[in-house]
Write an enzyme that holds these catalytic residues in place. Structure first.
Site, PDB file in Angstrom:
ATOM      1  N   TYR A 113     123.209  30.268  52.630  1.00 18.25           N
ATOM      2  CA  TYR A 113     122.306  31.029  51.742  1.00 18.25           C
ATOM      3  C   TYR A 113     120.882  31.091  52.314  1.00 18.25           C
ATOM      4  CZ  TYR A 113     119.854  31.971  47.262  1.00 18.25           C
ATOM      5  OH  TYR A 113     119.059  32.472  46.262  1.00 18.25           O
ATOM      6  N   ASP A 171     127.176  27.274  62.677  1.00 17.96           N
ATOM      7  CA  ASP A 171     127.652  27.002  61.310  1.00 17.96           C
ATOM      8  C   ASP A 171     129.132  26.631  61.397  1.00 17.96           C
ATOM      9  OD1 ASP A 171     126.421  28.358  58.340  1.00 17.96           O
ATOM     10  OD2 ASP A 171     128.380  27.382  58.444  1.00 17.96           O
ATOM     11  N   ASN A 197     131.080  25.973  53.919  1.00 20.76           N
ATOM     12  CA  ASN A 197     130.649  26.514  52.621  1.00 20.76           C
ATOM     13  C   ASN A 197     129.929  27.855  52.781  1.00 20.76           C
ATOM     14  OD1 ASN A 197     130.419  26.426  49.838  1.00 20.76           O
ATOM     15  ND2 ASN A 197     128.434  25.382  49.891  1.00 20.76           N
ATOM     16  N   PHE A 222     119.235  23.554  58.745  1.00 20.87           N
ATOM     17  CA  PHE A 222     119.692  23.707  57.363  1.00 20.87           C
ATOM     18  C   PHE A 222     121.030  23.013  57.130  1.00 20.87           C
ATOM     19  CE2 PHE A 222     117.331  27.796  57.933  1.00 20.87           C
ATOM     20  CZ  PHE A 222     116.448  27.681  56.881  1.00 20.87           C
ATOM     21  N   SER A 229     114.026  18.769  50.216  1.00 18.75           N
ATOM     22  CA  SER A 229     114.183  19.227  48.829  1.00 18.75           C
ATOM     23  C   SER A 229     113.243  18.471  47.902  1.00 18.75           C
ATOM     24  CB  SER A 229     115.632  18.949  48.423  1.00 18.75           C
ATOM     25  OG  SER A 229     115.785  19.033  47.028  1.00 18.75           O
ATOM     26  N   TYR A 246     123.210  12.857  47.597  1.00 18.00           N
ATOM     27  CA  TYR A 246     122.650  14.044  48.262  1.00 18.00           C
ATOM     28  C   TYR A 246     121.138  13.879  48.432  1.00 18.00           C
ATOM     29  CZ  TYR A 246     120.252  18.550  48.244  1.00 18.00           C
ATOM     30  OH  TYR A 246     119.368  19.562  48.511  1.00 18.00           O
ATOM     31  N   LYS A 289     118.436  13.398  51.901  1.00 18.12           N
ATOM     32  CA  LYS A 289     117.184  14.108  52.199  1.00 18.12           C
ATOM     33  C   LYS A 289     116.047  13.097  52.420  1.00 18.12           C
ATOM     34  CE  LYS A 289     118.885  18.209  52.120  1.00 18.12           C
ATOM     35  NZ  LYS A 289     119.105  18.913  53.389  1.00 18.12           N
ATOM     36  N   LEU A 301     122.028  27.140  38.271  1.00 17.89           N
ATOM     37  CA  LEU A 301     121.799  27.938  37.066  1.00 17.89           C
ATOM     38  C   LEU A 301     121.880  29.455  37.304  1.00 17.89           C
ATOM     39  CD1 LEU A 301     121.074  28.025  34.061  1.00 17.89           C
ATOM     40  CD2 LEU A 301     118.676  28.112  34.748  1.00 17.89           C
TER      41      LEU A 301
END
Ligand code: UD1
Length: 338
Positions: free
Chosen positions: A12, A32, A36, A82, A126, A151, A155, A201
């Site tokens: 993304y 990559d 995912n 990423f 993040s 997770y 980070k 969300l």
């Protein structure tokens, strides 16, 4: 103009950043493992930019397999890393997988960067590193609290490793702390497309509206916030992508003030879950089928950024707010080709 290695380039944020780099006249090499992500995103990056990403289908946990990228592109000047697993809930079920995958791939890329003498590195971090922040908005000086998930811990660990590495070697590193990336490219050809079920969300809202889900459940309306639902800082994916291009150029121009720097990337404003739903309903002219449910374990009550440092040093500011996020996310949901 520089050649930039983008790991997780089909994902993304990776795909939107690759496009932004190409439009700014940089070259992109992408890696990559597609655990995912879909290869099609690279095709659309090529189509939109009218250029070509040099793409490799490789798992960075395999250091020797990854070497070919560095052998074939000895002129890479910067790396944006990423590639990582990113589902908070999954990380609580499979912590070892998260530690192994996220730390091993990071260390492999750093070792290869060292071997091939690449001196500029950008890490995808993040706001989760802040844990349950109490002083809002958070600045880069806000202390890191306990991570709320494995997770989040990957980070934090990543940032600690990079801070030490920058101190004890001659690599220049930036950690970019994203708040809540959302929305899609204005062309309608790039957006969030995971192989795993979407849990964030904004995709939950658009998938509900598209009839792919029965309903959207608001995780709690009894928090101590203005309407009882959690507060987040949603940042448009194109704004996030442009911050990466600016970070690469900042390092290449030797504008960095320290070998290791950290930047918050958000819009500096908190939006509640219920406000996000209202924004969707208003911007996309329809009612959303939602209901209030129980709190979700591990949720931070409220977090939003102060992005003044990115504004001052990177000359970056976000252009879009929650309405544009909803508009582009909905456009993507309706027409997405993959
Ligand atoms: C978290 C991390 C973020 C990370 C992201 C990756 C924090 C503060 N943020 O984002 O760093 O990049 O995961 O996945 O740890 N919600 C609902 N119903 C839903 C889905 C979400 O009400 O069906 C609510 C959540 O309770 C939360 C908000 O929407 O208040 C945003 O949730 P989500 O999109 O999952 O992101 P975060 O958990 O904030």
């Amino acid at each position: 103009m520089a050649k930039v290695l983008v790991t997780g380039g089909a994902g993304y944020i990776g795909s939107h950043t690759s496009l932004d780099l190409l439009i700014a006249d940089h070259e992109v090499v992408s890696v990559d493992n597609h655990v995912n992500s879909y290869r099609e995103s690279i095709d659309y990056v090529n189509q939109l930019s009218k250029k070509k990403v040099a793409h490799y289908d490789i798992d960075l946990c395999d250091k020797e397999a990854s070497r070919i990228v560095f052998e074939e592109h000895k002129d890479i000047e910067a790396i944006i890393h990423f590639a990582a697993l990113k589902a908070v809930g999954e990380s609580t079920e499979l912590p070892l997988l998260y530690f192994e995958n996220n730390m091993k791939s990071l260390l492999n890329v750093l070792k290869l960067a060292d071997e091939y003498d690449i001196k500029n590195f950008i890490f995808s971090s993040s706001c989760t590193v802040y844990g349950q922040a109490t002083d809002l908005p958070v600045t880069e000086l806000t202390e890191m609290k306990e991570a709320e998930s494995p997770y989040g811990r990957t980070k934090q660990l990543g940032e600690y490793i990079l801070k030490d590495l920058a101190q004890y070697s001659d690599i220049n590193i930036i950690s970019l702390r994203y708040f809540n990336p959302a929305g899609a490219h204005h062309s309608g050809l790039l957006g969030e497309s995971s192989k795993k079920v979407a849990l964030n969300l904004v995709p939950v809202i658009t998938e509900t509206a598209a009839g792919k889900r029965k309903e959207c459940v608001v995780f709690g309306d009894d928090y101590d916030t203005r309407d009882g639902s959690c507060v987040r800082d949603y940042i448009h994916i194109e704004d996030l992508a442009s911050a990466h291009t600016k970070s690469v150029e900042y390092l290449l121009n030797n504008n960095n003030q320290d070998p290791y720097e950290v930047f918050n990337l958000g819009i500096g404003d908190g939006v509640t879950v219920l406000e996000a739903i209202k924004s969707f309903e208003k911007t996309c002219h329809q009612k959303l089928n939602y209901r209030i449910g129980p709190r979700r374990a591990g949720d931070v009550v409220a977090i939003y950024s102060n992005y003044e440092r990115a504004k001052q040093r990177l000359n970056w500011s976000p252009k879009y707010g929650i309405d544009e996020i909803m508009k582009t996310a909905w456009q993507w949901e309706k027409t997405r080709p993959y």
